[in-house]
Design an enzyme around this catalytic site. Structure first.
Site, PDB file in Angstrom:
ATOM      1  N   TYR A  41      14.898  95.311  46.407  1.00 57.99           N
ATOM      2  CA  TYR A  41      15.036  96.578  47.430  1.00 57.99           C
ATOM      3  C   TYR A  41      16.050  97.394  46.720  1.00 57.99           C
ATOM      4  CZ  TYR A  41      16.072  99.149  51.731  1.00 57.99           C
ATOM      5  OH  TYR A  41      16.241 100.079  52.570  1.00 57.99           O
TER       6      TYR A  41
ATOM      7  N   ASP B 208      10.390  97.371  46.797  1.00 60.32           N
ATOM      8  CA  ASP B 208      10.726  98.584  47.366  1.00 60.32           C
ATOM      9  C   ASP B 208      11.613  99.392  46.354  1.00 60.32           C
ATOM     10  OD1 ASP B 208      11.321 101.281  48.172  1.00 60.32           O
ATOM     11  OD2 ASP B 208      11.917 100.662  50.231  1.00 60.32           O
TER      12      ASP B 208
ATOM     13  N   ASN C  90      11.963 102.636  45.543  1.00 59.69           N
ATOM     14  CA  ASN C  90      12.457 103.661  46.245  1.00 59.69           C
ATOM     15  C   ASN C  90      12.307 105.241  45.307  1.00 59.69           C
ATOM     16  OD1 ASN C  90      13.592 104.275  48.923  1.00 59.69           O
ATOM     17  ND2 ASN C  90      15.120 102.559  48.655  1.00 59.69           N
TER      18      ASN C  90
ATOM     19  N   ASP D  92       7.211 101.202  58.545  1.00 55.08           N
ATOM     20  CA  ASP D  92       6.956 102.619  57.756  1.00 55.08           C
ATOM     21  C   ASP D  92       6.445 102.297  56.380  1.00 55.08           C
ATOM     22  OD1 ASP D  92       9.226 101.598  56.855  1.00 55.08           O
ATOM     23  OD2 ASP D  92      10.108 103.428  56.712  1.00 55.08           O
ATOM     24  N   HIS D  93       6.313 100.973  56.040  1.00 54.27           N
ATOM     25  CA  HIS D  93       5.530 100.778  54.675  1.00 54.27           C
ATOM     26  C   HIS D  93       4.553 100.118  54.769  1.00 54.27           C
ATOM     27  CE1 HIS D  93       9.269 101.888  51.875  1.00 54.27           C
ATOM     28  NE2 HIS D  93       9.875 101.853  53.132  1.00 54.27           N
TER      29      HIS D  93
ATOM     30  N   CYS E 254       2.039 125.657  70.754  1.00 52.44           N
ATOM     31  CA  CYS E 254       2.138 126.233  69.394  1.00 52.44           C
ATOM     32  C   CYS E 254       0.660 127.273  69.571  1.00 52.44           C
ATOM     33  CB  CYS E 254       1.727 125.152  68.559  1.00 52.44           C
ATOM     34  SG  CYS E 254       0.223 124.173  68.776  1.00 52.44           S
TER      35      CYS E 254
ATOM     36  N   HIS F 183      -2.823 125.627  67.929  1.00 52.53           N
ATOM     37  CA  HIS F 183      -3.580 124.285  68.655  1.00 52.53           C
ATOM     38  C   HIS F 183      -3.634 124.769  70.215  1.00 52.53           C
ATOM     39  CE1 HIS F 183      -2.202 122.443  64.762  1.00 52.53           C
ATOM     40  NE2 HIS F 183      -3.640 122.137  64.751  1.00 52.53           N
TER      41      HIS F 183
ATOM     42  N   CYS G 298       5.330 122.017  66.378  1.00 51.30           N
ATOM     43  CA  CYS G 298       4.132 121.480  66.816  1.00 51.30           C
ATOM     44  C   CYS G 298       4.285 120.133  66.863  1.00 51.30           C
ATOM     45  CB  CYS G 298       2.979 121.992  65.821  1.00 51.30           C
ATOM     46  SG  CYS G 298       1.324 121.445  66.061  1.00 51.30           S
TER      47      CYS G 298
ATOM     48  N   CYS H 280       0.751 122.691  62.778  1.00 46.81           N
ATOM     49  CA  CYS H 280       0.723 124.072  62.229  1.00 46.81           C
ATOM     50  C   CYS H 280       2.171 124.448  61.962  1.00 46.81           C
ATOM     51  CB  CYS H 280       0.148 124.990  63.416  1.00 46.81           C
ATOM     52  SG  CYS H 280       0.992 124.908  64.928  1.00 46.81           S
TER      53      CYS H 280
END
Length: 562
Positions: free
Chosen positions: A126, A226, A228, A331-332, A515, A518, A541, A555
């Site tokens: 890591y 990882d 990185n 998140d991985h 926004c 949208h 947004c 956006c």
């Protein structure tokens, strides 16, 4: 979310490596997984900051394992060894690089597709992140890369110990030629005597010959985890300025470390990116996304998780390399490599195995442990005393229970009525008698009528004519219904009044703007970057971050919050 066992069995993995573990949270269900051995390394400087774990199936049990890259923490038997040249690092630097729990090295026996038995060293890493706000972490990251490279190349050069049968078949192998002198060869195989040439360094000759004699040149190394750093522009959703992107120190190190087919020579760089070896031009192949912006929904990420293998292993044994963005949980996303080589289990786990830790040593490793009937200690007899204080506690609780009415559980109003235990009439606020007896009080509390005499049911003894008893019974019913309706109206109006009062006192945040692209409510963010606007809040947004061409992406609406 899947447990470690569920994940391992669902994908039929021989080796699983993980990052970001905290030693404080290590519990038996994670540390001891049936059918696998595990090897952990945690940060010694900051709890929960970094850490790695390697899970090995029973059929792929390693013959050696250790944590760290420098060997400073290899204080037990069963270590991997082969540390290479560490003269470029100070002892303090090596201590700092390995104290964050960023590497676990395991060595396995494998049989290649050609039937050759060799070793495979797996380095689970890591790598540090280069924090722009902390320049010293950028230097720390580069030094970690250099240490990783030194250890990986040393393991690749070391080969593997030769078996007894191999030594017997190749017992009289000739020594290699020497530089600076005539060739030195075994002149008398029966006596195993070396004829040393003039000017030859004896120590160097013996070291080279011993390595060739007792070690096989065939050994393999895999680095995974990882890293990185996104290596190429194709590995990033937004590389920006290409010149600035390619000049990144981490990418320059990867350029010097990884071999690319058709670009580099076969000898210059020994390691290769397994995914890009098979899929050199596949775009939108990412392994990490920002959870804060929801970028995984639009696949707006980077590829910073790699499986790097030595070139010989990748070209001869690699079947496939995959990214698995469909697997949630972080998140991985997981990355996977499939090899043709087969693992050969070691007879016993090395001492670094988690099951040998004091907190887990001696625990049963099989599911049958939970199916065995455990003899329970007998409870004391009903009248047996446990201690001197318990009888009084039971007596007190018995006293408390005797105060409760016999009709069942009382309502909350019971505890706010004065003199509920009195046998005389209750005194009202004017000092007179309220006319309610104890019997009537119990009727209100329990909701049940007590038994009365037959003459009282007809109104006799109350000074009321018999004919009027029925009308007296009907009038209170009407009054009770009106009072009940009044109470219901007041009870229903109280929440509305309370809500209106709280809204007047705490109006809450203002409605966010919409926004313009949208027409959707925006989300409020705060500037965290150091500078003149640090701490200020703004609206953007609410859609996830993505490429401008993606209709699902946010956006460019921006508005400072007043």
């Amino acid at each position: 979310m899947d447990t470690a066992y569920d994940f391992l069995t669902r994908f039929h993995l021989n080796i699983l490596t993980c990052t970001l573990f905290s030693g404080d949270l290590l519990e038996e269900p994670l540390a001891i997984v049936e059918g696998y051995s595990s090897y952990f390394s945690f940060s010694r400087t900051r709890s929960g900051y970094s850490g790695v774990a390697t899970f090995c199936k029973t059929g792929a049990t390693p013959e050696a394992a250790e944590e760290g890259l420098s060997g400073l923490f290899a204080k037990h038997g069963g270590t991997v060894g082969c540390y290479g040249d560490m003269d470029d690092f100070t002892p303090e630097e090596l201590q700092a690089l390995d104290s964050e729990g960023r590497a676990v090295v395991t060595r396995h026996r494998v049989c290649t597709s050609e039937g050759e038995e060799t070793t495979l060293a797996i380095i689970n890493v890591y790598c540090p992140r280069a924090d722009p706000a902390k320049p010293e972490r950028g230097d720390f990251k580069l030094r970690f890369y250099r240490l990783l490279q030194a250890r990986a190349e040393a393991l690749l050069r070391a080969g593997r110990p030769r078996t007894a049968s191999e030594l017997s078949a190749d017992r009289w192998r000739q020594a290699p030629p020497l530089h600076g002198g005539r060739n030195a060869r075994a002149t008398n195989p029966e006596e195993n005597v070396l004829d040393l040439g003039r000017g030859t360094q004896v120590g160097l000759l013996l070291e080279v010959w011993a390595h060739a004699h007792f070690h096989s040149p065939s050994s393999h190394v895999v680095i995974l985890g990882d890293i990185n750093t996104a290596h190429k522009p194709i590995d990033s959703c937004d590389p920006g300025d290409l010149e600035y992107f390619l000049e990144n120190p981490g990418r320059r190190w990867l350029d010097s470390f990884l071999w690319e087919p058709g670009k580099d020579s076969q000898v210059e760089k020994p390691f290769v990116d397994t995914f890009r070896l098979l899929y050199p031009s596949q775009g939108d192949a990412y392994t990490c996304w920002c959870n804060l912006t929801g970028a995984r929904l639009t696949n707006y990420g980077t590829r910073i998780d790699y499986i790097l293998a030595d070139r010989t292993l990748a070209l001869s044994e690699l079947k496939d390399a995959r990214l698995m963005p469909e697997v949630p949980g972080s998140d991985h996303c997981p990355v996977q490599a499939l090899l043709r080589a087969r693992f050969q289990a070691a007879p016993a786990c090395p001492p670094l195995c988690t099951r040998f830790l004091p907190e887990f040593a001696g625990t049963q490793q099989k599911l049958s442990r939970f199916l065995v009937k455990v003899e329970q200690t007998s409870l004391p007899d009903k009248g047996q005393k446990r201690s001197g204080t318990e009888p009084s506690l039971r007596l007190d609780s018995k006293k408390r229970r005797t105060n409760l009415p016999k009709n069942g559980q009382v309502n909350l109003r019971h505890f706010f009525q004065a003199g509920r235990n009195s046998t005389a009439g209750l005194t009202d606020l004017d000092g007179g008698q309220s006319g309610l007896s104890t019997t009537q009080t119990v009727v209100e509390e329990s909701g049940k009528e007590p038994p009365v005499n037959a003459d009282k049911k007809t109104g006799e003894g109350l000074g009321v004519p018999r004919g009027t008893s029925a009308s007296l019974k009907k009038e209170p019913v009407v009054a009770d219904e009106e009072a009940k309706n009044c109470r219901n109206d007041s009870a229903s109006s109280k929440p509305n009044q309370s809500a209106a009062l709280w809204k007047s006192l705490l109006p809450g945040p203002a409605r966010p703007p919409q926004c313009k692209v949208h027409g959707e409510p925006c989300v409020l963010r705060t500037v965290k970057k150091q500078g003149p606007n640090s701490g200020r809040r703004f609206y953007v947004c609410a859609r996830p971050l993505g490429k401008p061409s993606d209709p699902r992406a946010r956006c460019d609406f921006f508005l400072w919050a007043t």
